[in-house]
Design an enzyme around this catalytic site. Sequence first.
Site, mmCIF file in Angstrom:
data_model
loop_
_atom_site.group_PDB
_atom_site.id
_atom_site.type_symbol
_atom_site.label_atom_id
_atom_site.label_comp_id
_atom_site.label_asym_id
_atom_site.label_seq_id
_atom_site.Cartn_x
_atom_site.Cartn_y
_atom_site.Cartn_z
ATOM 1 N N ASP A 11 -52.422 -107.181 66.431
ATOM 2 C CA ASP A 11 -52.709 -105.882 67.035
ATOM 3 C C ASP A 11 -51.502 -105.550 67.901
ATOM 4 O OD1 ASP A 11 -53.507 -103.756 68.601
ATOM 5 O OD2 ASP A 11 -55.116 -104.835 69.634
ATOM 6 N N LYS A 73 -44.657 -97.730 71.907
ATOM 7 C CA LYS A 73 -45.421 -97.301 70.737
ATOM 8 C C LYS A 73 -45.668 -95.795 70.759
ATOM 9 C CE LYS A 73 -49.769 -98.604 68.499
ATOM 10 N NZ LYS A 73 -50.961 -99.428 68.745
ATOM 11 N N GLU A 174 -56.395 -99.478 63.313
ATOM 12 C CA GLU A 174 -57.035 -100.274 64.361
ATOM 13 C C GLU A 174 -58.565 -100.179 64.355
ATOM 14 O OE1 GLU A 174 -54.924 -98.859 67.775
ATOM 15 O OE2 GLU A 174 -53.076 -99.820 67.095
ATOM 16 N N ASP A 196 -62.144 -96.341 70.458
ATOM 17 C CA ASP A 196 -61.067 -97.185 70.995
ATOM 18 C C ASP A 196 -60.210 -96.393 71.969
ATOM 19 O OD1 ASP A 196 -58.797 -98.678 71.520
ATOM 20 O OD2 ASP A 196 -58.384 -99.187 69.429
#
Length: 614
Positions: A11, A73, A174, A196
């Site tokens: 992850d 990211k 994800e 999430d």
Amino acid sequence: MADHEPVIGIDLGTTNSVVALVQGGQPQVIKNRAGQLLTPSVVAVTSGGKRLVGHLAKRQAITNPENTVYASKRLIGRKFSSAQIQKAREVLPYHLLCGEHDDVRVQLGDRPVSLPEVSAAVLQELRKDAEAYLGRTVTKAVVTVPAYFNDGQRQATKDAGRIAGLDVLRIINEPTAAALAYGFARNVNGKIAVFDLGGGTLDVSVLDVSKGVFEVVSTGGDTYLGGEDFDNRIIEWLVMAFAKEHGVDLRKDRMALQRLKDAAERAKMELSTVQETAINLPFLYTPSGGTSALHLQASLTRAKLEELTRDLAERSVQIAEQVLAEAKVRAADLKEIVLVGGMTRMPLVHALVTRHFKEPSRGVHPEEVVALGAAIQADALLRPDSQVLLLDVTPQSLGVAIAGGYTRRLIGKNTTVPTSVTETFHTSRDGQTTVKIMVLQGESDLAHQNELLGEFILSGLRLATRGEVEIDVTFDINAEGIVSVSARDRETGLQQSIIVTASGGLTDTELKNILDDQADLLLEASASAEVLNKRTALESVAKEVEAMMPQVRQLTGNSEFGRDALRKAEAVLTSSKVALKSSDLILLADWVDQLEKTRTLFVGVLERLGARQQ
Ligand code: ADP
Ligand code: MG
């Protein structure tokens, strides 16, 4: 069991990264060499030129803010000129530079470094942690990305793996990974929502799970909503209070800003378990001119934090509601709602999810579950007999720009991947020997309102009138969501293709200008069903009229009326044959109309004159 080379699941988070592995049928998180489950996604270079990753990098961020890269990211796979990057430049303590292809670079020490290289440093660290744990080399991995990542961002993540010496066997979303890990342990059947909220992104997905098949029904989110936004609210609040008290703008001081950021995040996390916390930052600011240093002392309550960030938390559940609505799923239909990401530990977020949907599922570690899912997928790839099947979907629609500045959608949003679609187009101008395929991503019918993912040219087409040359355009999306597009001249077999990499970053207006400039090169979509129907109607009435001609000629050929009518009918027929090639509905309808009038006239002539003859 055969001794396969291990495949790790990673992850690669905005804030924290986690590595996991299935051993003896059970997925588990591998601790890093410092003994922790989470490795901060932070990379730094010290003044001595040493590269640091993870906790070591995070710990020295305060004294080395300009050479410490975090939240990279949020930048990966984007264009330097894009609005998001320009905005990020204002707030990040490290420097962003423009690469050769309008890509983003960060200044690390004395070197500009690409973003895949930054991510690679984190991936390599995790790879080494796994190797230390296993006592053998690891070269294969499954890596997760937010569902909302576009093609360029996925490509950049794969590149990062390659730089880190990892063959990235699969990129998965994800939330899909989270559902996989959740469902794997519990044998769930039915609809699961995954909510999430991490450090930088919100990802929401609805999955349909049955007998080991995980099908994503709908996915959505916001790549710019996460824990950092909550932290920024606290920072703003502290900065304002400080400015009011001392007349000093702390945002101009990079070191002070970094300390504020640390303190804000710590306070936010503490307030998930306590009602009030103190924020103390001694010697935060040293004014020039020898006056003594200024300290920051504040107290933040949970209630105040909730007041500062309520709109962010509410926005996150609203986005989740939209995703559910798109999946045509009501909250009551959900078997489970799984909370993922450190931010879901915030009581306000938990409460809003509960109020809008249902009580979230228990027994899930929000920071670990994504890596566990990646490990399960990695394990499934090793074993062909695996019971796990992942069916992911496209997060946004894909299509090409067509004449008139419109979008022709080839693959709709939420289509299961892998998938492949071919559609036939034709030239939009007379004598057009070159076509430009502009690949678009987004939901708008207007081309310029979508994102341009890439473009290429197919040339060497036959000189012909508009619509005569036909071109097959094929979109392929593989299991990782990576898109390739090809165009093929049906006559010659000539073909051009690209693997799409997002060029992003173009504004509406810029893209509109490009489209206007290239208008001559665009394709025309093949006829719609309506056009096809009209063409068929035109063809059939033309045939009828043609069939009646000899008889009409025989009966009236000598009269002036007859010659006139026949000449007109011939002209109408010739024009109709030309019109048949058009996709213009009005034009087609016009000629159908003309021919029908001719037919009525002929039928009348035949009835009257034919009857008289008998
Ligand atoms: P990512 O997926 O972006 O790497 P994580 O899932 O690790 O992120 O979540 C990181 C975010 O969660 C950070 O913004 C962090 O401050 C926040 N967070 C972690 N623990 C808590 C907590 N106990 N309460 C509130 N927020 C938390
Ligand atoms: Mg995450």
